[in-house]
Design an enzyme around this catalytic site. Structure first.
Site, PDB file in Angstrom:
ATOM      1  N   ILE A 295       6.413  -4.480 -37.230  1.00 50.41           N
ATOM      2  CA  ILE A 295       7.224  -4.865 -38.389  1.00 50.41           C
ATOM      3  C   ILE A 295       7.171  -6.383 -38.602  1.00 50.41           C
ATOM      4  O   ILE A 295       7.135  -6.856 -39.744  1.00 50.41           O
ATOM      5  CB  ILE A 295       8.681  -4.390 -38.191  1.00 50.41           C
ATOM      6  CG1 ILE A 295       8.744  -2.863 -38.320  1.00 50.41           C
ATOM      7  CG2 ILE A 295       9.626  -5.053 -39.197  1.00 50.41           C
ATOM      8  CD1 ILE A 295      10.046  -2.251 -37.867  1.00 50.41           C
TER       9      ILE A 295
ATOM     10  N   ASN B 219       0.814  -1.219   0.000  1.00 49.79           N
ATOM     11  CA  ASN B 219       0.000   0.000   0.000  1.00 49.79           C
ATOM     12  C   ASN B 219       0.848   1.269   0.000  1.00 49.79           C
ATOM     13  O   ASN B 219       0.365   2.343   0.333  1.00 49.79           O
ATOM     14  CB  ASN B 219      -0.933   0.005   1.220  1.00 49.79           C
ATOM     15  CG  ASN B 219      -2.005  -1.067   1.137  1.00 49.79           C
ATOM     16  OD1 ASN B 219      -2.679  -1.194   0.117  1.00 49.79           O
ATOM     17  ND2 ASN B 219      -2.133  -1.856   2.186  1.00 49.79           N
TER      18      ASN B 219
ATOM     19  N   GLU C 101      11.140   1.805 -10.036  1.00 48.90           N
ATOM     20  CA  GLU C 101      12.093   2.844  -9.640  1.00 48.90           C
ATOM     21  C   GLU C 101      11.609   4.253  -9.961  1.00 48.90           C
ATOM     22  O   GLU C 101      12.367   5.118 -10.380  1.00 48.90           O
ATOM     23  CB  GLU C 101      13.464   2.560 -10.266  1.00 48.90           C
ATOM     24  CG  GLU C 101      14.034   1.243  -9.778  1.00 48.90           C
ATOM     25  CD  GLU C 101      15.417   0.930 -10.296  1.00 48.90           C
ATOM     26  OE1 GLU C 101      16.105   1.838 -10.787  1.00 48.90           O
ATOM     27  OE2 GLU C 101      15.817  -0.239 -10.200  1.00 48.90           O
TER      28      GLU C 101
END
Length: 377
Positions: free
Chosen positions: A334, A125, A360
């Site tokens: 592609i 949390n 991060e």
């Protein structure tokens, strides 16, 4: 703009060869089976586990540019292993930069010997709101601490020998009440959960941690009490350069695969790279990679010169992580239908890239950092 030294070029070429021979061939299997433990002794033998640590502590003595060359080259073979090394350095650097001399002599040489470190801030949390962590380390009359709580989404957990854990020593003081502790994997009361079944970066270990009355000696504290949040944020500044280096390597890896495919795949009588719609994608990819690389080396130079680089590291991670997702997306396009198949590497690269926008420091948090700095100026 940047000219690497002869030593840096030698290290780049060595890591490039090491990656091609030892890391890239394992990446697909790690995506299916998890971290390959056999890589740790190979990284040790190659001198890469502590390449930027001071020589007096058994490291390679490299500067920031050298370390990011290593991360970048490894990411061209496996983003997961580049992330593993980034997280290892992120945690160990906290001891190197803020530990006592006794702590440095005890722990930093272990990096070069193959002991793995992990950085523990996030909780179930408390992710972006890092100051909201609930883990508590209560100081005892004898100077020791009792640690309770838990962590979530900890890279290298389940693999690490040592955890750098952020916990509140003063729960009433907000981010000024957070401190950092070294917790060995064998600590009584430490429980490591199961490995998470993740979308990508599946070659790196990620588990929950639980702390049940872990007794830590007084010398487990890194830096002064209450300075843990600052220490963690400073460490993350450096790690965000590494995320940029991972993004660049991953983009290059994906583009190389797409170029090979575009030369072999023929439609309407010619290789698909000769169709402008495809060729222009490579132009955009190349520009994004070059821009990322220039930001990487510029931010590295700022760090090595002692200039504050928090904003620039955030800018690098913000753009590089988004571009990595875009480049990998284009590489799938592609490949057409083949790009959607696990038989082709680019779908794995796309899954790996997404983590770079989250771990991060999410892109949203980075925008808060950057905008605050820009407006403040």
């Amino acid at each position: 703009m940047y000219k690497f030294t002869e030593e840096q070029l030698m290290i780049r070429d060595m890591v490039r060869e090491f990656t091609a021979n030892e890391i890239e061939p394992r990446d697909r299997a790690m995506d299916e089976n998890g971290f390959d433990w056999d890589l740790i002794p190979k990284l040790v033998d190659a001198g890469l586990m502590a390449i930027h640590m001071p020589e007096e502590y058994g490291g390679g003595g490299g500067d920031t540019i050298t370390s990011e060359i290593v991360i970048n080259e490894i990411a061209k073979g496996s983003a997961s292993i580049a992330l593993f090394l980034d997280a290892h350095w992120l945690a160990a650097d906290m001891i190197l930069l803020h530990g006592t001399e006794e702590q440095k002599k005890k722990y930093v040489p272990l990096c070069a010997e193959g002991k793995v470190f992990a950085f523990g801030l996030t909780e179930s949390n408390a992710g972006s709101d890092a100051a909201a962590i609930k883990s508590v380390a209560e100081k005892q009359p004898d100077g020791s601490y009792i640690l309770n709580g838990g962590k979530a989404w900890i890279t290298n957990s389940g693999i690490a020998d040592y955890y750098l854990i952020m916990a509140k020593t003063d729960p009433t003081a907000g981010n000024k009440g957070i401190s950092v502790f070294i917790v060995p994997k064998e600590a009584e009361g430490l429980t490591v959960g199961k490995f998470e079944k993740k979308m990508g970066m599946r070659g790196s270990g990620t588990c929950e941690l639980s702390f049940d009355n872990i007794k830590l000696p007084a010398d487990a504290l890194v830096g002064p009490e209450g300075r843990g949040f600052m220490i963690a944020m400073q460490a993350l500044d450096g790690a965000r350069i590494s995320i940029g280096a991972i993004a660049s390597g991953l983009m290059q890896h994906a583009m190389d695969k797409a170029i090979k495919y575009a030369k072999e795949r023929v439609t309407f009588g010619k290789p698909i790279y000769k169709h402008q719609a495809v060729g222009f994608k490579f132009a955009d990819m190349a520009a994004k990679i070059r821009a990322t690389d220039l930001m990487i080396w510029d931010t590295c130079a700022m760090k090595d010169s002692g200039v504050r680089f928090s904003t620039e590291a955030a800018e690098l991670k913000l753009l590089a992580s988004r571009w990595a997702c875009e480049v990998c997306d284009d590489c799938i396009q592609i490949h057409g239908g083949n790009g959607y198949s696990r038989e082709f590497d680019v779908e794995r690269f796309y899954r790996d890239a997404k983590l770079l926008e989250i771990g991060e420091g999410t892109s949203e948090i980075l925008r808060m950092v950057i905008s605050g700095a820009v407006i403040g100026r």
